[in-house]
Design a protein around this motif. Structure first.
Motif, mmCIF file in Angstrom:
data_model
loop_
_atom_site.group_PDB
_atom_site.id
_atom_site.type_symbol
_atom_site.label_atom_id
_atom_site.label_comp_id
_atom_site.label_asym_id
_atom_site.label_seq_id
_atom_site.Cartn_x
_atom_site.Cartn_y
_atom_site.Cartn_z
ATOM 1 N N ARG A 73 0.836 -1.205 0.000
ATOM 2 C CA ARG A 73 0.000 0.000 0.000
ATOM 3 C C ARG A 73 0.871 1.255 0.000
ATOM 4 N NH1 ARG A 73 -2.754 -3.270 4.048
ATOM 5 N NH2 ARG A 73 -4.652 -4.149 3.129
ATOM 6 N N MET A 74 1.922 1.236 0.792
ATOM 7 C CA MET A 74 2.799 2.406 0.849
ATOM 8 C C MET A 74 3.572 2.582 -0.456
ATOM 9 S SD MET A 74 4.212 2.672 4.768
ATOM 10 C CE MET A 74 4.872 1.016 4.919
ATOM 11 N N SER A 75 3.991 1.480 -1.053
ATOM 12 C CA SER A 75 4.715 1.557 -2.327
ATOM 13 C C SER A 75 3.859 2.178 -3.415
ATOM 14 C CB SER A 75 5.158 0.158 -2.766
ATOM 15 O OG SER A 75 6.108 -0.374 -1.889
ATOM 16 N N ARG A 76 2.567 1.874 -3.399
ATOM 17 C CA ARG A 76 1.656 2.460 -4.371
ATOM 18 C C ARG A 76 1.493 3.955 -4.124
ATOM 19 N NH1 ARG A 76 -3.084 4.529 -3.641
ATOM 20 N NH2 ARG A 76 -4.484 4.844 -5.417
ATOM 21 N N ALA A 77 1.468 4.354 -2.859
ATOM 22 C CA ALA A 77 1.156 5.730 -2.513
ATOM 23 C C ALA A 77 2.312 6.691 -2.740
ATOM 24 C CB ALA A 77 0.712 5.818 -1.048
ATOM 25 N N SER A 78 3.552 6.200 -2.663
ATOM 26 C CA SER A 78 4.699 7.103 -2.732
ATOM 27 C C SER A 78 5.938 6.383 -3.253
ATOM 28 C CB SER A 78 4.993 7.665 -1.329
ATOM 29 O OG SER A 78 6.229 8.336 -1.288
ATOM 30 N N GLU A 104 10.233 -7.921 -1.309
ATOM 31 C CA GLU A 104 10.765 -7.417 -2.573
ATOM 32 C C GLU A 104 9.630 -7.136 -3.547
ATOM 33 O OE1 GLU A 104 13.058 -9.398 -6.267
ATOM 34 O OE2 GLU A 104 14.221 -9.410 -4.396
ATOM 35 N N ALA A 105 8.679 -8.079 -3.653
ATOM 36 C CA ALA A 105 7.536 -7.895 -4.556
ATOM 37 C C ALA A 105 6.653 -6.732 -4.108
ATOM 38 C CB ALA A 105 6.716 -9.181 -4.614
ATOM 39 N N ALA A 106 6.645 -6.446 -2.803
ATOM 40 C CA ALA A 106 5.820 -5.361 -2.270
ATOM 41 C C ALA A 106 6.468 -3.992 -2.428
ATOM 42 C CB ALA A 106 5.520 -5.612 -0.792
ATOM 43 N N GLY A 107 7.725 -3.956 -2.884
ATOM 44 C CA GLY A 107 8.362 -2.679 -3.166
ATOM 45 C C GLY A 107 9.319 -2.155 -2.123
#
Length: 289
Positions: A73-78, A104-107
């Motif tokens: 969720r955080m990787s998507r947001a920023s 790693e896959a989650a960013g």
């Protein structure tokens, strides 16, 4: 910004000559605040993850899936690079390998794996550590689990306050030999301890929970400390603000009487309202009235 670019930014911090303080982040809004304020790095701590996701204290109840989903969720947001506290890797060395794959896959830009025995053993009040041999196995598994070589893996130990400084140094040197990218230490209490660790190792150092005498950032940089955590005050501040607001409303205050609320301008900026309006116009043909 791609995940690899975020990881390269973290690597640049570790390869530099300065020490930075990361911003403690735990959700989509907090990471955007840290980004907008100019933090070079976000820190997603295990304790704040447990608080934000479960509302529970940091006693190793959170699961890998829950942690990875919040990171996603955080990787998507920023695009802000985030260093994740992955605790003990959620099990043995094979679990550590999967933990690395999921984060790693989650960013995540980087993650820490520690040698604390978690969850706490039955009948043991004091914090315990796994053996150095098991710790080495976990570090090797973590390195084997990454598919993007730019993902940063940090070996972490709290041995200095649990067993001894000598043990912390032995563990750090053993983890360093596996090929991890940096070393993370907790529990240091004196400059002499940090200096001994810096003299005995060669990798970049990250400090967590350091005492006040470690506040001089130039001194930390001279000891090869590249990242120094400052706790998780943002979550504590947010908790107090929500508590005070709900208490005031419960006691009869009018919403117009409340103090300290985010302005419409700030809320719009953090939710990227202008960008969303532009997409609505471009993709849906919507114009504001």
């Amino acid at each position: 910004m791609t995940f690899r670019q975020r990881r390269e930014k973290l690597r640049a911090i570790l390869a530099g000559a300065s020490c930075i303080h990361p911003g403690s982040v735990y959700d989509a809004i907090s990471i955007r605040i840290a980004e907008d304020l100019g933090f070079e790095l976000g820190m997603f701590g295990g304790s704040v993850a447990s608080l934000a996701i479960l509302g529970d204290p940091d006693v190793a109840l959170i699961t890998l899936t829950e942690l990875a989903e919040q990171m996603r969720r955080m990787s998507r947001a920023s695009p802000l690079p985030v260093l994740v506290d992955a605790d003990h890797g959620y099990g043995n060395a094979l679990n550590v390998r999967r933990t690395v794959q999921e984060l790693e896959a989650a960013g995540a830009a980087g993650l820490t794996i520690e040698d604390t025995l978690l969850p706490q053993a039955f009948g043991e009040a004091k914090t315990q550590l796994i053996s150095i041999e098991e710790g080495v196995g976990k570090m090797r598994a973590a390195l084997d689990g990454r598919s993007d070589p730019s993902l940063v893996i940090l070996g972490r130990t709290g041995a200095a306050s649990i067993t001894s400084l000598d043990d912390a140094i032995r563990r750090a040197k053993a983890y360093e030999a596996t090929g991890v990218d940096a070393l993370f230490f907790t529990g240091l209490k004196a400059r002499e301890e940090l200096e001994a660790i810096a003299a005995a190792t060669r990798l970049p150092i990250v400090l967590g929970g350091a005492p006040e005498q470690f506040s001089a950032i130039d001194y930390l940089a001279s000891q090869r400390v590249r990242i120094a955590l400052q706790g998780h005050a943002p979550f504590a501040a947010a908790t107090q603000a929500v508590y005070d607001t709900l208490k005031a409303l419960r006691e009869g205050a009018s919403p117009k009487q409340l103090k300290g609320l985010a302005s419409a301008e700030l809320t719009g900026r953090l939710t990227r309202e202008k960008a969303m309006a532009a997409r609505s116009r471009d993709f849906l043909g919507l114009e504001r009235g």
